[in-house]
Design a protein around this motif. Structure first.
Motif, PDB file in Angstrom:
ATOM      1  N   UNK A 114     -11.625  64.220  -1.993  1.00 28.11           N
ATOM      2  CA  UNK A 114     -11.029  65.327  -2.083  1.00 28.11           C
ATOM      3  C   UNK A 114      -9.447  65.324  -1.671  1.00 28.11           C
ATOM      4  N   UNK A 115      -9.341  64.916  -0.330  1.00 27.28           N
ATOM      5  CA  UNK A 115      -8.168  64.846   0.344  1.00 27.28           C
ATOM      6  C   UNK A 115      -7.431  63.917  -0.303  1.00 27.28           C
ATOM      7  N   UNK A 116      -7.723  62.678  -0.927  1.00 30.18           N
ATOM      8  CA  UNK A 116      -6.726  61.905  -1.605  1.00 30.18           C
ATOM      9  C   UNK A 116      -6.094  62.570  -2.918  1.00 30.18           C
ATOM     10  N   UNK A 117      -4.812  62.478  -3.070  1.00 28.08           N
ATOM     11  CA  UNK A 117      -4.368  62.852  -4.320  1.00 28.08           C
ATOM     12  C   UNK A 117      -3.425  61.562  -4.524  1.00 28.08           C
ATOM     13  N   UNK A 118      -3.161  61.528  -5.952  1.00 30.08           N
ATOM     14  CA  UNK A 118      -2.411  60.329  -6.411  1.00 30.08           C
ATOM     15  C   UNK A 118      -1.055  60.335  -5.978  1.00 30.08           C
ATOM     16  N   UNK A 119      -0.404  61.789  -5.247  1.00 37.76           N
ATOM     17  CA  UNK A 119       1.022  61.466  -5.034  1.00 37.76           C
ATOM     18  C   UNK A 119       1.061  61.437  -3.467  1.00 37.76           C
ATOM     19  N   UNK A 120       0.100  61.121  -2.702  1.00 39.08           N
ATOM     20  CA  UNK A 120       0.063  60.948  -1.262  1.00 39.08           C
ATOM     21  C   UNK A 120       0.003  59.563  -1.067  1.00 39.08           C
ATOM     22  N   UNK A 121       0.838  58.997  -0.174  1.00 37.70           N
ATOM     23  CA  UNK A 121       0.942  57.761   0.251  1.00 37.70           C
ATOM     24  C   UNK A 121      -0.277  57.444   1.250  1.00 37.70           C
ATOM     25  N   UNK A 122      -0.744  56.053   1.199  1.00 38.42           N
ATOM     26  CA  UNK A 122      -1.789  55.793   1.868  1.00 38.42           C
ATOM     27  C   UNK A 122      -1.521  56.173   3.515  1.00 38.42           C
ATOM     28  N   UNK A 123      -0.541  55.907   4.161  1.00 38.60           N
ATOM     29  CA  UNK A 123      -0.409  56.492   5.621  1.00 38.60           C
ATOM     30  C   UNK A 123      -0.050  58.073   5.632  1.00 38.60           C
ATOM     31  N   UNK A 124       0.336  58.564   4.648  1.00 37.29           N
ATOM     32  CA  UNK A 124       0.407  60.168   4.863  1.00 37.29           C
ATOM     33  C   UNK A 124      -1.236  60.588   4.670  1.00 37.29           C
ATOM     34  N   UNK A 125      -1.916  60.064   3.944  1.00 38.45           N
ATOM     35  CA  UNK A 125      -3.274  60.426   3.558  1.00 38.45           C
ATOM     36  C   UNK A 125      -4.261  60.327   4.792  1.00 38.45           C
ATOM     37  N   UNK A 126      -3.717  58.975   5.584  1.00 41.16           N
ATOM     38  CA  UNK A 126      -4.629  58.811   6.728  1.00 41.16           C
ATOM     39  C   UNK A 126      -4.297  59.607   7.908  1.00 41.16           C
ATOM     40  N   UNK A 127      -2.842  60.097   7.825  1.00 43.49           N
ATOM     41  CA  UNK A 127      -2.464  60.941   8.835  1.00 43.49           C
ATOM     42  C   UNK A 127      -3.020  62.542   8.561  1.00 43.49           C
ATOM     43  N   UNK A 128      -3.395  62.869   7.377  1.00 42.81           N
ATOM     44  CA  UNK A 128      -3.804  64.083   7.246  1.00 42.81           C
ATOM     45  C   UNK A 128      -5.262  64.004   7.593  1.00 42.81           C
ATOM     46  N   UNK A 129      -5.981  63.004   6.998  1.00 42.58           N
ATOM     47  CA  UNK A 129      -7.508  62.870   7.405  1.00 42.58           C
ATOM     48  C   UNK A 129      -7.623  63.197   8.671  1.00 42.58           C
ATOM     49  N   UNK A 130      -6.873  62.450   9.767  1.00 35.54           N
ATOM     50  CA  UNK A 130      -6.907  62.387  11.045  1.00 35.54           C
ATOM     51  C   UNK A 130      -6.450  63.817  11.546  1.00 35.54           C
ATOM     52  N   UNK A 131      -5.301  64.419  11.140  1.00 30.01           N
ATOM     53  CA  UNK A 131      -5.323  65.981  11.678  1.00 30.01           C
ATOM     54  C   UNK A 131      -6.427  66.775  11.248  1.00 30.01           C
ATOM     55  N   UNK A 132      -7.198  66.620  10.169  1.00 29.58           N
ATOM     56  CA  UNK A 132      -8.038  67.549   9.856  1.00 29.58           C
ATOM     57  C   UNK A 132      -9.473  67.202  10.491  1.00 29.58           C
ATOM     58  N   UNK A 133      -9.630  65.696  11.000  1.00 32.20           N
ATOM     59  CA  UNK A 133     -10.719  65.524  11.538  1.00 32.20           C
ATOM     60  C   UNK A 133     -11.967  65.193  10.463  1.00 32.20           C
ATOM     61  N   UNK A 134     -11.499  64.438   9.503  1.00 34.99           N
ATOM     62  CA  UNK A 134     -12.201  63.450   8.463  1.00 34.99           C
ATOM     63  C   UNK A 134     -12.070  62.059   8.694  1.00 34.99           C
ATOM     64  N   UNK A 135     -13.108  61.365   8.944  1.00 34.55           N
ATOM     65  CA  UNK A 135     -13.060  60.028   9.284  1.00 34.55           C
ATOM     66  C   UNK A 135     -13.006  59.428   7.520  1.00 34.55           C
ATOM     67  N   UNK A 136     -11.866  59.022   7.250  1.00 36.60           N
ATOM     68  CA  UNK A 136     -11.715  58.082   6.116  1.00 36.60           C
ATOM     69  C   UNK A 136     -11.308  56.832   6.493  1.00 36.60           C
TER      70      UNK A 136
END
Ligand SMILES: [Zn+2]
Length: 137
Positions: A114-136
């Motif tokens: 759900x968090x990963x969208x096509x316009x999000x880079x991999x580092x941005x996605x990882x940063x977001x996941x970390x900020x919202x406490x989801x382990x991806x």
């Protein structure tokens, strides 16, 4: 939506009032949904509503309603000083919808999808996941 706990947590006693007054516009602009910060309307892509995943749409609604609350509080929704995945208003919106995602029993893996969208880079996605406490991974 007024019965959803995450939405009640967002608006408290004003939940019914806010939802009753919320205007929704169906648009061909954008691929998903967003809040028009000049008039507070919730803009939903008709195509997304027709073809999108129902759970994604549900979580997006919760997310966007948090932006409605932020707009009511006078917050800047599209603060250009932050990238999308580090913007405090986005982190807060994601926290509400992720809480609801867990409540309805979605797996961490599904939440990552759900968090990963096509316009999000991999580092941005990882940063977001970390900020919202989801382990991806
Ligand atoms: Zn957002």
């Amino acid at each position: 939506m007024e019965k959803v706990e995450a939405v009640r947590e967002t608006f408290g006693e004003r939940t019914e009032e806010v939802l009753e007054n919320l205007r929704i516009e169906f648009t061909s602009v954008g691929g998903y949904m967003f809040v028009n910060n000049s008039n507070g309307h919730l803009m939903i892509s008709s195509k997304y509503l027709r073809n999108g995943d129902k759970i994604d749409i549900y979580l997006d609604l919760i997310h966007e309603l948090v932006h409605i609350k932020q707009l009511m509080e006078g917050k800047e929704l599209f603060d250009i000083h932050y990238g999308y995945t580090e913007r405090p208003t986005e982190i807060e919106a994601y926290c509400y919808c992720i809480k609801e995602a867990r409540r309805i029993g979605l797996s961490e893996e599904r939440i990552c999808c759900y968090l990963k969208t096509e316009w999000m880079s991999e580092p941005d996605f990882k940063q977001l996941a970390k900020s919202v406490n989801v382990s991806c991974f």
